[in-house]
Design an enzyme around this catalytic site. Sequence first.
Site, PDB file in Angstrom:
ATOM      1  CG  HIS A   1      24.387   9.960  -1.213  1.00 39.49           C
ATOM      2  ND1 HIS A   1      24.827  10.265  -2.483  1.00 39.49           N
ATOM      3  CD2 HIS A   1      23.050  10.182  -1.220  1.00 39.49           C
ATOM      4  CE1 HIS A   1      23.813  10.659  -3.226  1.00 39.49           C
ATOM      5  NE2 HIS A   1      22.714  10.610  -2.478  1.00 39.49           N
TER       6      HIS A   1
ATOM      7  CG  ASN B   1      -1.903   1.123   1.236  1.00 40.21           C
ATOM      8  OD1 ASN B   1      -1.947   1.918   0.305  1.00 40.21           O
ATOM      9  ND2 ASN B   1      -2.703   1.222   2.280  1.00 40.21           N
TER      10      ASN B   1
ATOM     11  CE  LYS C   1       2.539  -5.456  25.862  1.00 39.22           C
ATOM     12  NZ  LYS C   1       2.334  -6.069  27.198  1.00 39.22           N
TER      13      LYS C   1
END
Length: 206
Positions: A123, A94, A192
Amino acid sequence: MTLKIKRALQNPAMVLNYILLLANGFYYRVKFKILKKRVEIGKNFKVNKKLSFRGPGKVIIGDNVYIDGTSNPVTPWTYSKDALIKIGNNTFLNGTRFGCLKKIEIGDDCIIADCRIIDTDFHSIYADKRNDPEYVKSEPIEIGNKVWISLGCVILRGVKIGNNSTISAQSVVYNDVPENCVFGGNPAVLIKRLSINNKGLEMEKE
């Protein structure tokens, strides 16, 4: 099959939208073939809005992949002939933006939001060697199965994200993420751990 037909009759707009997504996927499949892009696309490829391929590398897209370029075009861009971007089956992209010099691999059943996945620094950190390839670092990125990367994240070179893990919104990830975890922040850290039981994945108790 009868149930699917019944649902289709009840939701004609949804069916039309699905057909349009497939048609758009077919358009891109033909377009890239005509342009002789190094792109392999699996079955049931669906595209909404914009998709952009750029560069000399190779892109492999699995079966049942859905690309949504509504917020931003999905950009599997490569920067070398040896570069490879591989998207697993049943994965949803998405607005995802890629920058690939070596290899970026995403597993099956993933949800990848409007974020950046970049396997090169582009870079050098040394001012007098900014564009010297010998000083520009690049390492492959590996994202496992059933991973969710949320809005605005940046996944940097060399990162490995384990199966079933989630990266919370606006996170910057430059270290490996174990499987079955939630990571977030800048830099991203463990929030978690997820335990596996007969009900599937759930948060571990404190």
